[in-house]
Design an enzyme around this catalytic site. Sequence first.
Site, PDB file in Angstrom:
ATOM      1  N   ASP A 137      29.312   6.485  19.496  1.00  0.00           N
ATOM      2  CA  ASP A 137      28.904   7.222  18.278  1.00  0.00           C
ATOM      3  C   ASP A 137      27.676   6.584  17.617  1.00  0.00           C
ATOM      4  O   ASP A 137      27.048   7.202  16.743  1.00  0.00           O
ATOM      5  CB  ASP A 137      30.067   7.314  17.276  1.00  0.00           C
ATOM      6  N   GLU A 138      27.329   5.354  18.033  1.00  0.00           N
ATOM      7  CA  GLU A 138      26.209   4.663  17.368  1.00  0.00           C
ATOM      8  C   GLU A 138      24.873   5.353  17.610  1.00  0.00           C
ATOM      9  O   GLU A 138      23.902   5.087  16.903  1.00  0.00           O
ATOM     10  CB  GLU A 138      26.135   3.200  17.820  1.00  0.00           C
ATOM     11  N   TYR A 162      20.953  -1.999  20.728  1.00  0.00           N
ATOM     12  CA  TYR A 162      22.065  -1.483  21.555  1.00  0.00           C
ATOM     13  C   TYR A 162      22.141   0.040  21.450  1.00  0.00           C
ATOM     14  O   TYR A 162      22.185   0.744  22.473  1.00  0.00           O
ATOM     15  CB  TYR A 162      23.397  -2.101  21.088  1.00  0.00           C
ATOM     16  N   LYS A 166      21.590   2.913  24.380  1.00  0.00           N
ATOM     17  CA  LYS A 166      22.620   3.898  24.765  1.00  0.00           C
ATOM     18  C   LYS A 166      22.079   5.320  24.560  1.00  0.00           C
ATOM     19  O   LYS A 166      22.342   6.214  25.372  1.00  0.00           O
ATOM     20  CB  LYS A 166      23.902   3.690  23.956  1.00  0.00           C
TER      21      LYS A 166
HETATM   22  P1  NAD Z   1      32.302  -4.558  27.800  1.00  0.00           P
HETATM   23  O1  NAD Z   1      31.104  -5.320  27.364  1.00  0.00           O
HETATM   24  O2  NAD Z   1      33.660  -5.086  27.497  1.00  0.00           O
HETATM   25  O3  NAD Z   1      32.249  -4.334  29.383  1.00  0.00           O
HETATM   26  C1  NAD Z   1      31.075  -3.980  30.039  1.00  0.00           C
HETATM   27  C2  NAD Z   1      31.289  -4.182  31.540  1.00  0.00           C
HETATM   28  O4  NAD Z   1      30.097  -3.743  32.221  1.00  0.00           O
HETATM   29  C3  NAD Z   1      31.538  -5.632  31.948  1.00  0.00           C
HETATM   30  O5  NAD Z   1      32.606  -5.710  32.859  1.00  0.00           O
HETATM   31  C4  NAD Z   1      30.222  -6.049  32.620  1.00  0.00           C
HETATM   32  O6  NAD Z   1      30.399  -7.043  33.622  1.00  0.00           O
HETATM   33  C5  NAD Z   1      29.750  -4.728  33.189  1.00  0.00           C
HETATM   34  N1  NAD Z   1      28.295  -4.675  33.400  1.00  0.00           N
HETATM   35  C6  NAD Z   1      27.324  -5.031  32.518  1.00  0.00           C
HETATM   36  N2  NAD Z   1      26.110  -4.833  33.061  1.00  0.00           N
HETATM   37  C7  NAD Z   1      26.320  -4.317  34.308  1.00  0.00           C
HETATM   38  C8  NAD Z   1      25.470  -3.885  35.345  1.00  0.00           C
HETATM   39  N3  NAD Z   1      24.137  -3.969  35.241  1.00  0.00           N
HETATM   40  N4  NAD Z   1      26.017  -3.399  36.488  1.00  0.00           N
HETATM   41  C9  NAD Z   1      27.363  -3.337  36.627  1.00  0.00           C
HETATM   42  N5  NAD Z   1      28.223  -3.742  35.674  1.00  0.00           N
HETATM   43  C10 NAD Z   1      27.709  -4.222  34.528  1.00  0.00           C
HETATM   44  O7  NAD Z   1      32.091  -3.106  27.212  1.00  0.00           O
HETATM   45  P2  NAD Z   1      33.183  -2.033  26.709  1.00  0.00           P
HETATM   46  O8  NAD Z   1      33.469  -2.283  25.289  1.00  0.00           O
HETATM   47  O9  NAD Z   1      34.273  -1.983  27.689  1.00  0.00           O
HETATM   48  O10 NAD Z   1      32.318  -0.697  26.789  1.00  0.00           O
HETATM   49  C11 NAD Z   1      32.316   0.108  27.968  1.00  0.00           C
HETATM   50  C12 NAD Z   1      31.421   1.310  27.726  1.00  0.00           C
HETATM   51  O11 NAD Z   1      31.911   2.058  26.619  1.00  0.00           O
HETATM   52  C13 NAD Z   1      29.976   0.941  27.374  1.00  0.00           C
HETATM   53  O12 NAD Z   1      29.123   1.873  27.995  1.00  0.00           O
HETATM   54  C14 NAD Z   1      29.926   1.083  25.856  1.00  0.00           C
HETATM   55  O13 NAD Z   1      28.620   1.415  25.430  1.00  0.00           O
HETATM   56  C15 NAD Z   1      30.880   2.235  25.644  1.00  0.00           C
HETATM   57  N6  NAD Z   1      31.574   2.281  24.331  1.00  0.00           N
HETATM   58  C16 NAD Z   1      32.217   1.172  23.832  1.00  0.00           C
HETATM   59  C17 NAD Z   1      32.931   1.272  22.635  1.00  0.00           C
HETATM   60  C18 NAD Z   1      33.689   0.097  22.064  1.00  0.00           C
HETATM   61  O14 NAD Z   1      34.201   0.186  20.946  1.00  0.00           O
HETATM   62  N7  NAD Z   1      33.839  -1.002  22.782  1.00  0.00           N
HETATM   63  C19 NAD Z   1      32.960   2.492  21.938  1.00  0.00           C
HETATM   64  C20 NAD Z   1      32.263   3.590  22.471  1.00  0.00           C
HETATM   65  C21 NAD Z   1      31.600   3.468  23.674  1.00  0.00           C
HETATM   66  O1  DAU Z   2      31.021   2.545  17.343  1.00  0.00           O
HETATM   67  C1  DAU Z   2      31.198   2.235  18.690  1.00  0.00           C
HETATM   68  C2  DAU Z   2      30.700   0.838  18.961  1.00  0.00           C
HETATM   69  O2  DAU Z   2      31.658  -0.052  18.411  1.00  0.00           O
HETATM   70  C3  DAU Z   2      30.490   0.533  20.443  1.00  0.00           C
HETATM   71  O3  DAU Z   2      29.484   1.387  20.948  1.00  0.00           O
HETATM   72  C4  DAU Z   2      30.098  -0.932  20.661  1.00  0.00           C
HETATM   73  O4  DAU Z   2      29.995  -1.213  22.040  1.00  0.00           O
HETATM   74  C5  DAU Z   2      31.171  -1.798  20.039  1.00  0.00           C
HETATM   75  O5  DAU Z   2      30.811  -3.162  20.154  1.00  0.00           O
HETATM   76  C6  DAU Z   2      31.390  -1.437  18.561  1.00  0.00           C
HETATM   77  O6  DAU Z   2      30.227  -1.803  17.777  1.00  0.00           O
HETATM   78  P1  DAU Z   2      30.366  -2.462  16.317  1.00  0.00           P
HETATM   79  O7  DAU Z   2      29.123  -3.181  16.005  1.00  0.00           O
HETATM   80  O8  DAU Z   2      30.857  -1.459  15.328  1.00  0.00           O
HETATM   81  O9  DAU Z   2      31.593  -3.476  16.614  1.00  0.00           O
HETATM   82  P2  DAU Z   2      31.855  -4.979  16.173  1.00  0.00           P
HETATM   83  O10 DAU Z   2      33.269  -5.288  16.559  1.00  0.00           O
HETATM   84  O11 DAU Z   2      30.785  -5.899  16.610  1.00  0.00           O
HETATM   85  O12 DAU Z   2      31.802  -4.881  14.586  1.00  0.00           O
HETATM   86  C7  DAU Z   2      32.661  -4.022  13.858  1.00  0.00           C
HETATM   87  C8  DAU Z   2      32.263  -4.126  12.399  1.00  0.00           C
HETATM   88  O13 DAU Z   2      32.619  -5.437  11.923  1.00  0.00           O
HETATM   89  C9  DAU Z   2      30.774  -3.987  12.160  1.00  0.00           C
HETATM   90  O14 DAU Z   2      30.565  -3.315  10.925  1.00  0.00           O
HETATM   91  C10 DAU Z   2      30.282  -5.429  12.062  1.00  0.00           C
HETATM   92  C11 DAU Z   2      31.466  -6.142  11.451  1.00  0.00           C
HETATM   93  N1  DAU Z   2      31.650  -7.552  11.863  1.00  0.00           N
HETATM   94  C12 DAU Z   2      31.601  -7.849  13.193  1.00  0.00           C
HETATM   95  C13 DAU Z   2      31.773  -9.154  13.606  1.00  0.00           C
HETATM   96  C14 DAU Z   2      31.704  -9.508  15.079  1.00  0.00           C
HETATM   97  C15 DAU Z   2      31.910  -8.524  10.905  1.00  0.00           C
HETATM   98  O15 DAU Z   2      31.979  -8.222   9.688  1.00  0.00           O
HETATM   99  N2  DAU Z   2      32.097  -9.804  11.318  1.00  0.00           N
HETATM  100  C16 DAU Z   2      32.021 -10.177  12.637  1.00  0.00           C
HETATM  101  O16 DAU Z   2      32.167 -11.391  12.953  1.00  0.00           O
END
Ligand code: NAD
Ligand code: DAU
Length: 355
Positions: A137-138, A162, A166
Site C-alpha cells: 500500500d506504500e 522503498y 515498489k
Molecule cells: P522479507 O524482507 O521478509 O523477505 C524478502 C525475501 O526476498 C527474502 O527471503 C530475501 O532473501 C529475498 N530476496 C531479496 N532480494 C532477492 C533477489 N534479488 N532475488 C531473490 N530473492 C531475493 O520481505 P516480506 O516482508 O516477506 O515481503 C515480501 C513481499 O511482500 C515484498 O515484495 C514486499 O514488498 C511485500 N509486502 C510486504 C508487506 C509487509 O508488511 N511485510 C506488506 C505488503 C507487501
Molecule cells: O504498508 C506495508 C509495508 O509495511 C510493507 O510494504 C513494508 O515492506 C513493511 O516493512 C511495512 O513498512 P513500515 O515502514 O510501515 O513497517 P515498520 O515495521 O518498519 O514500521 C511500522 C511503523 O512503526 C512505522 O510507522 C514506523 C514505526 N516504527 C518502526 C520501527 C522499526 C517505530 O516507531 N519504531 C521502530 O523501531
Amino acid sequence: MILVTGCAGFIGSNFIHTWLASQDEPVVNLDKLTYAGNLENLSSLSGDPRHIFVQGDIGDKDLVSGLLAKYKPRSVLNFAAESHVDRSILGPGEFIQTNVVGTFNLLEAVRAYWNELPAEGDSLTKSNFRFLHVSTDEVYGTLAPNDPPFAETNPYEPNSPYAASKASSDHLVRAWHHTYGLPVLTTNCSNNYGPYHFPEKLIPLVILNALDGKPLPIYGDGQQVRDWLFVQDHCRAIMRVLEAGRVGETYNIGGWNEMANIDVVKTICSRLDVLRPRTDGRKYAEQITFVKDRPGHDRRYAIDARKIEKELGWKPQETFESGIQKTVQWYLDNPEWVKGVTSGEYRKWLGRQYG
Ligand code: NAD
Ligand code: DAU
C-alpha cells in the site's frame, strides 16, 4: 507446479506453509537468501518433496529461464524484494537493483517462457498462465486523518526509496500486460505481522526488545497510523487472487484495522505483562522510548478492501486482538528461531538510529 520468489522471507515462507497446508501442488522457491532470507522459516518442510528450494537472484535471467524450462510452472508469484523502509533510506541501491532491475529481468524471463506456451490444447496455455506480483500500500503515499482509505484507483505517490522502487515494479508489471499481453495480477497489501517476521520491523522488534529489557523505540510522536493484517490472511488473499482474480487487475488487501503505532506497542506490552511478566514486577510499557523520527515518515496508511471482498469473497479470519495474541505467543514459543535470527549481522543493524 508454481514458481515463487523470495519465499525464505517473512510473507513468502508463511505463504508456502499456507499453500501446502491446503493442497499438494509443489512449489519451486527461488530466493537469494539476503539477510532477510532464512531457511529456518521452512525447516518443518525439510525432506518434503513438495518444496524445492533454489538459491538465486530474480535478476539472473539465465537461472530463471532454466527453472521455467525445467519445472514448467503454471504460475509465477513474485514476493522477492528488499522490504525495509529504514534500510532503503540508509542505502537505496539494493532496492533499485532487486525491486526494479530484478523485477524487470524476471518479467523478461517469464515473458519469453510464456510466449512459447500453446494457445490451446494443453492444460497449461498462454491464457491460463499467471504472473502475480506481490506489492504494498506504500505506493499510494500517505493519507491525511480524514482521507478515505486507499482504493485501487488512487494515484501512485510513493514517498520513500522503498515505496518508489515498489511503485516502479508495479508499473513494469502493468506495462508487460498492456504491451505484451502477459497475464498479470498485482496485489497491494497493508502492514503484515505474524510468525517468522524479521525483528527489524516494529512488531517483532518490540516483542524481542521488551523481553531483552531494552528500550522500545517509537519514532516521532508515535501517532503514525498503519493498517495491520495477520500474515496468513494476506497469504489466503493471494491464493484467492491467483485462483479467481481478473487478469490485468490490481487488488488492495487489508483488514480494516487502523492503529496508531503507540497503541500497537502498548498492546504488545500488555500481552507480555500477562504471558511473560517482568521479573521485577514492573510493566513492559515503562521501556517505551520516543526517538528521532524516520525521515519522510508517512503519517497514515489505510486500505479500502471492498474490491477483493466483493469480487473474490475474501475476508480476514483474524482480528488484531486474536492475531497479536498468536504472534506474541509464537515468539515466546520459538526461542531457537529467535536466537538464530538475532545473531550475526543483525546485531550491527540494531545499533543504528536516525540522528
Ligand atoms: P522479507 O524482507 O521478509 O523477505 C524478502 C525475501 O526476498 C527474502 O527471503 C530475501 O532473501 C529475498 N530476496 C531479496 N532480494 C532477492 C533477489 N534479488 N532475488 C531473490 N530473492 C531475493 O520481505 P516480506 O516482508 O516477506 O515481503 C515480501 C513481499 O511482500 C515484498 O515484495 C514486499 O514488498 C511485500 N509486502 C510486504 C508487506 C509487509 O508488511 N511485510 C506488506 C505488503 C507487501
Ligand atoms: O504498508 C506495508 C509495508 O509495511 C510493507 O510494504 C513494508 O515492506 C513493511 O516493512 C511495512 O513498512 P513500515 O515502514 O510501515 O513497517 P515498520 O515495521 O518498519 O514500521 C511500522 C511503523 O512503526 C512505522 O510507522 C514506523 C514505526 N516504527 C518502526 C520501527 C522499526 C517505530 O516507531 N519504531 C521502530 O523501531
